[in-house]
Design a protein around this motif. Structure first.
Motif, PDB file in Angstrom:
ATOM      1  N   UNK A  39      -2.819  -2.956 -14.009  1.00  0.00           N
ATOM      2  CA  UNK A  39      -2.363  -1.650 -14.479  1.00  0.00           C
ATOM      3  C   UNK A  39      -0.873  -1.714 -14.763  1.00  0.00           C
ATOM      4  N   UNK A  40      -0.163  -2.399 -13.903  1.00  0.00           N
ATOM      5  CA  UNK A  40       1.262  -2.619 -14.145  1.00  0.00           C
ATOM      6  C   UNK A  40       2.133  -1.474 -13.707  1.00  0.00           C
ATOM      7  N   UNK A  41       1.683  -0.208 -13.934  1.00  0.00           N
ATOM      8  CA  UNK A  41       2.574   0.906 -13.606  1.00  0.00           C
ATOM      9  C   UNK A  41       2.205   1.574 -12.276  1.00  0.00           C
ATOM     10  N   UNK A  42       1.152   1.061 -11.612  1.00  0.00           N
ATOM     11  CA  UNK A  42       0.835   1.617 -10.300  1.00  0.00           C
ATOM     12  C   UNK A  42       1.713   0.915  -9.271  1.00  0.00           C
ATOM     13  N   UNK A  43       2.377   1.694  -8.448  1.00  0.00           N
ATOM     14  CA  UNK A  43       3.258   1.055  -7.472  1.00  0.00           C
ATOM     15  C   UNK A  43       2.549   0.847  -6.146  1.00  0.00           C
ATOM     16  N   UNK A  44       3.258   0.259  -5.212  1.00  0.00           N
ATOM     17  CA  UNK A  44       2.653  -0.043  -3.916  1.00  0.00           C
ATOM     18  C   UNK A  44       2.313   1.236  -3.163  1.00  0.00           C
ATOM     19  N   UNK A  45       3.001   2.330  -3.521  1.00  0.00           N
ATOM     20  CA  UNK A  45       2.691   3.604  -2.872  1.00  0.00           C
ATOM     21  C   UNK A  45       1.231   3.971  -3.101  1.00  0.00           C
ATOM     22  N   UNK A  46       0.806   3.853  -4.370  1.00  0.00           N
ATOM     23  CA  UNK A  46      -0.581   4.198  -4.677  1.00  0.00           C
ATOM     24  C   UNK A  46      -1.550   3.248  -4.006  1.00  0.00           C
ATOM     25  N   UNK A  47      -1.148   1.982  -3.884  1.00  0.00           N
ATOM     26  CA  UNK A  47      -2.010   1.038  -3.183  1.00  0.00           C
ATOM     27  C   UNK A  47      -2.324   1.545  -1.794  1.00  0.00           C
ATOM     28  N   UNK A  48      -1.266   1.903  -1.079  1.00  0.00           N
ATOM     29  CA  UNK A  48      -1.465   2.368   0.295  1.00  0.00           C
ATOM     30  C   UNK A  48      -2.342   3.613   0.333  1.00  0.00           C
ATOM     31  N   UNK A  49      -2.052   4.542  -0.576  1.00  0.00           N
ATOM     32  CA  UNK A  49      -2.810   5.792  -0.550  1.00  0.00           C
ATOM     33  C   UNK A  49      -4.281   5.519  -0.850  1.00  0.00           C
ATOM     34  N   UNK A  50      -4.525   4.673  -1.846  1.00  0.00           N
ATOM     35  CA  UNK A  50      -5.916   4.399  -2.205  1.00  0.00           C
ATOM     36  C   UNK A  50      -6.640   3.696  -1.056  1.00  0.00           C
ATOM     37  N   UNK A  51      -5.929   2.740  -0.425  1.00  0.00           N
ATOM     38  CA  UNK A  51      -6.543   2.075   0.729  1.00  0.00           C
ATOM     39  C   UNK A  51      -6.876   3.105   1.804  1.00  0.00           C
ATOM     40  N   UNK A  52      -5.950   4.045   2.021  1.00  0.00           N
ATOM     41  CA  UNK A  52      -6.189   5.097   3.019  1.00  0.00           C
ATOM     42  C   UNK A  52      -7.387   5.956   2.671  1.00  0.00           C
ATOM     43  N   UNK A  53      -7.458   6.340   1.406  1.00  0.00           N
ATOM     44  CA  UNK A  53      -8.565   7.193   0.966  1.00  0.00           C
ATOM     45  C   UNK A  53      -9.895   6.460   1.115  1.00  0.00           C
ATOM     46  N   UNK A  54      -9.902   5.172   0.741  1.00  0.00           N
ATOM     47  CA  UNK A  54     -11.128   4.381   0.878  1.00  0.00           C
ATOM     48  C   UNK A  54     -11.547   4.280   2.336  1.00  0.00           C
ATOM     49  N   UNK A  55     -10.549   4.039   3.177  1.00  0.00           N
ATOM     50  CA  UNK A  55     -10.806   3.953   4.611  1.00  0.00           C
ATOM     51  C   UNK A  55     -11.476   5.242   5.086  1.00  0.00           C
ATOM     52  N   UNK A  56     -10.901   6.360   4.671  1.00  0.00           N
ATOM     53  CA  UNK A  56     -11.426   7.668   5.045  1.00  0.00           C
ATOM     54  C   UNK A  56     -12.874   7.817   4.581  1.00  0.00           C
ATOM     55  N   UNK A  57     -13.105   7.476   3.306  1.00  0.00           N
ATOM     56  CA  UNK A  57     -14.446   7.629   2.750  1.00  0.00           C
ATOM     57  C   UNK A  57     -15.459   6.809   3.547  1.00  0.00           C
ATOM     58  N   UNK A  58     -15.082   5.564   3.875  1.00  0.00           N
ATOM     59  CA  UNK A  58     -16.020   4.698   4.581  1.00  0.00           C
ATOM     60  C   UNK A  58     -16.294   5.179   5.996  1.00  0.00           C
ATOM     61  N   UNK A  59     -15.262   5.670   6.633  1.00  0.00           N
ATOM     62  CA  UNK A  59     -15.456   6.109   8.017  1.00  0.00           C
ATOM     63  C   UNK A  59     -16.360   7.333   8.063  1.00  0.00           C
ATOM     64  N   UNK A  60     -16.132   8.260   7.136  1.00  0.00           N
ATOM     65  CA  UNK A  60     -16.980   9.444   7.113  1.00  0.00           C
ATOM     66  C   UNK A  60     -18.428   9.043   6.816  1.00  0.00           C
TER      67      UNK A  60
END
Lengths: 340, 342, 499
Positions: free
Chosen positions: B310-331
């Protein structure tokens, strides 16, 4: 004498006293007065330990209910980021009113983050360690997003005051932490909150049958933990006069948990000790300061700390004491520190 | 006397010999989290292929293993620990200790093979120590391995605080060695090591008594004790294994970067835990597969890859997406376990 | 086993008990709570060491030092809560620790086949590769039995295996038990369901208060006599309590109902029942353990949610979704599980006593410390709680004193209805008499009391009205008039008939 020796807080307190005495001899200024303020190593320790004391305070309440909060570091980063972003947008960064309002907003955001944690734990029923891991991972991303990945510098006098200012000859950061300790002590020991917390942590089933609304109490402790982490984040960012979303509160959750455990609160919940936690937090901070002061090379700082931590943890394991000291000494219950 | 014929409510039916081929595939509940992760992985990969040029090239997939080799090895060790219902916070620090020590010893002219054996032993020893403290002194895993974290990183910083380059010929040779899998698709030896670790771990968990004891302890430690299983020995072994894997991860790190640094692997323990959780390994213990952990690592790796493309996604979004995925899986896991209980 | 003696601090749990078990028989061990059943089982499986007597296995004296060693000599136990790993497959649960291996590699195929064979011998046809958790508790229990039999096939102890099974599951279990009996296994069976005992057992041994009452052939002992032997006659120390004739109601006619249940029930716990309790009335629940006594009481407190029927408190319909709501309506409930659902061991006597009152006030309105001390001092004195130290952690108190702490906890909330489940279980005779006296006084003061107890004499002495339960069903309501006695109630418990 044996009663004192048996107390769980004896060893941590003894180590703290030794460290402070060592500091007294090694530093040329332990406590002095300059420009009407108190200065010196001791004051630095008090000032420097403020964020950890705040975070550990919230952590104590969470752990008392049998939970854990890993997200405190991220909440610190977010609250610092929110505050610095808003302050940097101010026309006049020295406006006391605006800065106070912004501090209020940052803390409010932290409380909401705590509410999120509490809801995951108490309503959805996710294990606390995982529930708060989510915010721990995502929270730092949110902080980076707020600061746009940059370090936001601010030149706000009023904002810097909360970290480096003095009031009545004492550092403001210390006063904030002291006020928080007093507030929580009052809240838990002058109201029935402490009793209900210990009851929920001690036995959730029995608490429910005694008519205690465990869910509401659980949510509340995470909210409080979030709020204090936010406050700690403000002090941290005010100290460096900028928002650093990467290193703000990095690994502070581990120090905070350690402070709580050193302070005699068990990770399984139940009886908790505010005084113990404060002692633990100051001990950890003093340890860091001392190793530098006595000339332990900087590279050995962490190793030194690790050895003290290992010793402390083992000294608090009943099984270890039994095996080492030969006979079983029952663990004395940590008493409420406010005799009413 | 009548024969009792019982079918589990959620499992598959006993095989009927009449038409064995026409069995409708109904996944066992224990595979659901892993299948969900797999499905998500496929969706992510497909959307990557559709949206980005060159995403579909085999090298993208192959590089996932290369880029995440260290995390994969560490997460494999972590899987064993979590399966017993424990946790190991020290792995990131063990990596930094290993890289620093490796680099220092190699710089001092020690033979590479001796260095390799030594650091792997040291990592295992630290793990065994943690396991022993947890088992014999009943210190909670969280606190014991937290102390281990401080100790390992303390040792690393004590040895050297700055980055140490590795000039050893063997290390360099391994680092620069390329394996050609297919035409134009190359990978590094560390990826092979990581993959081997996954396969060996999967085999151990599925086909050895030790592996099954790990599951039994995580399922119900009291029952395991009553059934006569070696609970203490297994528990210590699991932390030893995790220490070994972390040390191996450190060696791979030092090979990949041909350097050692005490701040290496900071926070990697949480990435490893998150990978396990995303891969469907339950933190309460007793449920999950190394294969799931592999998928979990692939998910986080693929997210990084997409962000690079993507090139324009920064590490901030990486962390957030990982967090959201984590949340989704746990639920999702929560819902699955609830259903099983009912 | 001969002359088994086990002494706990303050209590003789087993006093010279003899027990015999023959191959190829199903032997029931009978007795109410505290009779010494579980102690006997724990001695037999090596959890406890014996203080006297000896154990012989097939004529050879043995020393059993732990559950594992017990298994090695051929004694296996299956508990009510199945001690298996439900996350593993059926086959693994049977073979874990003893898996067939080749070159260190587990041979899954061999294992599954052998598991299927073994279960087949018990007439069970299961998918042995499915996780154990996908099967019902009954099947899990049978898998546990299969493991136990395969590990060591001489003596099998089944400790309350049927308490959470429905009738068809019980039949399955019995089929397996009979099959094992035919194979020559000696089975010790504990159950609180009399019908089951009569259906499956050959002989039975009755224990009471740690003493052997006798060993009988099941077929030769009528149910009424069995119940009598289990419950026993009243204790002499309690005789000084006022006579029950005086306790029959005088003001019942004008007393208002405190709580009325109509068709209240919960699937799997208690069949729908009707119950009305008036002011100043003591209602006793009689029935054996597992008859639904506790389940009935819990519905009235909102500790469990009722899934049918309606409930009125003081004439108004209410939906008690939680204990908090019940407490607001003036209902108090002291659980039978003192340790897990009653006291909070870490907290002090004072804190435990004020807990419920504090919970109902909310955390923002603490009870002033001075008032706490007054209340606590008053109740420590009134209930004679020993040691009389309000700051001592409650876990250090004896069972009877813990019970008094719990009673104090609820009394200070001044409830209109006090539900007490087994308040006198496992406590000494003196404390028992004090608690009974207290209940009588409370009722004279106008409080409605629902009194649950396994001891019939106690129920008879205190209650105005007795509700008899059997097999999770309320079968009879009796006015406690002079012609009602223990025999009359035992007949109902034993037969289920409402004569």
């Amino acid at each position: 004498m044996t009663a004192i020796l048996k107390n769980r807080l004896f060893w941590p307190a003894a180590i703290l006293v030794v460290l402070l005495v060592v500091n007294m001899f090694t530093s040329n200024q332990f406590v002095t007065v300059r420009d009407g303020h108190l200065f010196g190593t001791f004051i630095d320790i008090l000032r420097g330990s403020a964020p950890l004391v705040l975070v550990a305070l919230g952590m104590t309440l969470v752990i008392a209910t049998g939970g854990i909060d890993l997200s405190v570091g991220s909440v610190m980063a977010i609250s610092g980021a929110v505050a610095c972003l808003l302050i940097s947008d101010l026309g006049n960064q020295n406006s006391v009113g605006s800065v106070l309002l912004i501090i209020g907003i940052a803390i409010l955001v932290s409380l909401v983050l705590g509410l999120w944690n509490g809801a995951l734990v108490a309503v959805i029923g996710i294990q606390p360690i995982i529930a708060t891991l989510i915010l721990m991972v995502a929270g730092r991303g949110i902080a980076q997003l707020i600061t746009d990945g940059q370090i936001i510098n601010v030149q706000s006098g009023p904002y810097a005051t909360i970290a480096s200012g003095f009031f009545l000859a004492l550092p403001v950061a210390f006063l904030i932490a002291a006020a928080a300790v007093a507030l929580i002590t009052l809240l838990t020991r002058r109201t029935a909150l402490g009793l209900l917390l210990e009851s929920v942590g001690g036995s959730p089933t029995a608490s429910r049958l005694a008519g205690i609304g465990a869910r509401r109490i659980t949510i509340m402790v995470y909210v409080v933990s979030g709020g204090f982490a936010g406050l700690a984040g403000l002090i941290y960012s005010a100290n460096i006069k900028s928002a650093d979303s990467i290193s703000a509160g990095n690994l502070i959750e581990l120090d905070a948990i350690l402070a709580v455990v050193i302070g005699g609160t068990a990770l399984i919940g139940g009886r908790f000790s505010i005084a113990g936690t404060v002692l633990g937090a100051i001990l950890i901070q003093t340890l860091g300061v001392t190793v530098v002061a006595v000339g332990v090379p900087a590279k050995a700082t962490l190793l030194f700390k690790a050895i003290v931590v290992v010793a402390l943890c083992l000294s608090q394991s009943p099984t270890f004491r039994q095996k080492v000291f030969g006979r079983f000494k029952p663990r004395p219950a940590v008493r409420a520190e406010v005799p009413a | 006397m009548t024969t009792i014929d019982v079918t589990p409510e959620t499992g598959k039916k006993p095989e009927s010999p009449a038409n064995p081929r026409r069995r409708v595939y109904r996944p066992n509940t224990k595979y659901i989290p892993i299948l969900a992760t797999l499905a998500l992985l496929v969706i992510m990969y497909t959307s990557g292929v559709v949206n980005y040029e060159n995403f579909g090239q085999p090298s993208v997939l192959v590089n996932l293993f290369r880029d995440n080799a260290v995390l994969l090895v560490v997460a494999v060790g972590m899987t064993f620990v979590i399966l017993t219902g424990g946790i190991d916070l020290s792995v990131g620090a063990v990596i930094s200790m290993t890289t620093t020590l490796t680099a220092t010893l190699l710089q001092g002219g020690w033979p590479p093979l001796v260095v390799l054996v030594l650091v792997l032993l040291l990592g295992s020893l630290l793990g065994a120590g943690q396991g022993a403290v947890i088992h014999y002194f009943k210190v909670e895993p969280f606190i014991a391995t937290l102390a281990g974290l401080f100790l390992a990183r303390g040792i690393a910083l004590f040895i050297n605080q700055s980055s140490i380059p590795i000039r050893d010929e063997t290390w360099k040779a391994i680092s620069e060695y390329r394996i050609e899998i297919a035409d134009g698709v190359v990978t590094k030896p560390i990826a092979i090591v990581a993959l081997a670790a996954v396969l060996i771990a999967a085999a151990v968990l599925a086909w050895t008594r030790f592996g099954r004891n790990v599951y039994a302890i995580g399922g119900n430690a009291d029952s395991a004790l009553l059934m006569g299983l070696p609970v203490g020995r297994t528990r210590i072994a699991v932390y030893t294994l995790s220490g070994f894997c972390a040390a191996l991860g450190g060696v791979l790190f030092s090979i990949n970067s041909t350097s050692g640094w005490a701040l290496q692997g900071n926070g990697l323990e949480l990435d490893a835990i998150a990978a396990c959780v995303i891969g469907g390994v339950l933190l309460t213990g007793g449920s999950g597969y190394v294969f799931g952990t592999l998928l979990g690592v692939m998910v986080t790796g693929l997210i990084q890859t997409i962000i690079i493309f993507q090139g324009d996604l920064n590490s901030a979004w990486t962390r957030i997406i990982v967090g959201v995925l984590l949340f989704a899986f746990i639920v999702m896991q929560r819902l699955v376990t609830r259903k099983v209980k009912q | 086993m001969t002359g088994i003696r086990k002494v706990f601090p303050g209590v003789v749990a087993l006093d010279g008990v003899d027990f015999r078990l023959f191959p190829g028989e199903i032997h029931a061990l009978m007795g109410e709570n505290g009779a010494g059943k579980s102690t006997l089982i724990k001695v037999l499986t090596g959890v406890y060491e014996i203080d006297g007597g000896d154990i012989k296995l097939a004529g050879e004296p043995v020393r059993i030092s732990g559950p594992l060693q017990a298994q090695q000599v051929g004694v296996s136990t299956v508990y009510q809560e199945v001690n298996l790993c439900t996350n593993l497959s059926v086959a693994e649960n049977i073979f874990i620790g003893r898996e067939p291996r080749r070159f260190g590699r587990i041979q899954w195929g061999v294992m599954r086949r052998r598991a299927a064979e073994l279960l087949g011998r018990l007439d069970l046809n299961l998918d042995v590769s499915a996780p154990l958790s996908t099967y019902s508790l009954a099947i899990q229990q049978m898998v546990a039995i299969a493991r136990a039999v395969d590990v060591s096939a001489r003596v099998l102890i089944l400790d309350e295996p049927t308490s959470s099974l429905d009738s068809s599951e019980v039949e399955q279990l019995f089929a397996v038990m009979r099959r094992l009996k035919a194979d020559g296994v000696a089975i010790l069976f504990v159950s609180h369901f009399l019908d089951q005992i009569y259906e499956v057992s050959d002989r039975l041994t009755v224990l009471r208060n740690g003493q052997l009452i006798g060993e009988y052939r099941t077929a030769e002992l009528p149910q009424v006599q069995l119940v009598e032997k289990m419950i026993g006659k009243e204790l002499a120390a309690l005789e000084d309590l006022e006579d029950k004739a005086q306790r029959t109601r005088e003001k019942a006619a004008e007393a208002k109902p405190v709580i009325e249940a109509r068709g209240l029930g919960r699937t799997g716990a208690i069949a729908p029942y009707d119950l009305t309790i008036h002011e100043g009335e003591v209602v006793g629940l009689a029935g054996l353990l597992g008859s639904g006594r506790t389940e009935l009481a819990r519905l009235l407190f909102g500790a469990d949610k009722a899934d049918e029927g309606e409930l009125r408190v003081a004439g108004k319909p209410v939906n008690l979704r939680s204990p908090q709501l019940a407490m607001k309506r003036g209902i108090a409930f002291s659980s039978e599980n003192r340790r897990t659902e009653g006291i909070i061991g870490d907290l002090s006597v004072r804190e435990n006593i004020i807990l419920a009152l504090q919970a109902s006030r909310g955390w923002t309105r603490p009870i002033p410390r001075k008032r706490q001390d007054e209340i606590v001092e008053k109740y420590i004195k009134a209930l004679q709680i020993r040691p009389a130290d309000p700051e001592r952690p409650v876990r250090n108190l004896s069972g009877g004193n813990q019970q008094k702490v719990l009673l104090a906890r609820w009394l200070i909330t001044e409830p209109k209805l006090l539900i007490i489940d087994e308040p006198t279980r496992g406590i000494d005779v003196g404390a028992k008499a004090e608690i009974q006296k207290l209940v009588a006084e409370l009722s004279d003061g106008g409080m409605a009391v629902l009194f649950v107890s396994a001891e019939l004499e106690e129920v008879l002495r205190l209650s105005h009205k007795i509700e008899v339960l059997r097999d999770r069903r309320l079968v009879e309501e009796l006015e406690n008039t002079s012609d009602v006695d223990a025999d009359r109630i035992m007949r109902t418990i034993a037969s289920g008939a409402t004569s």
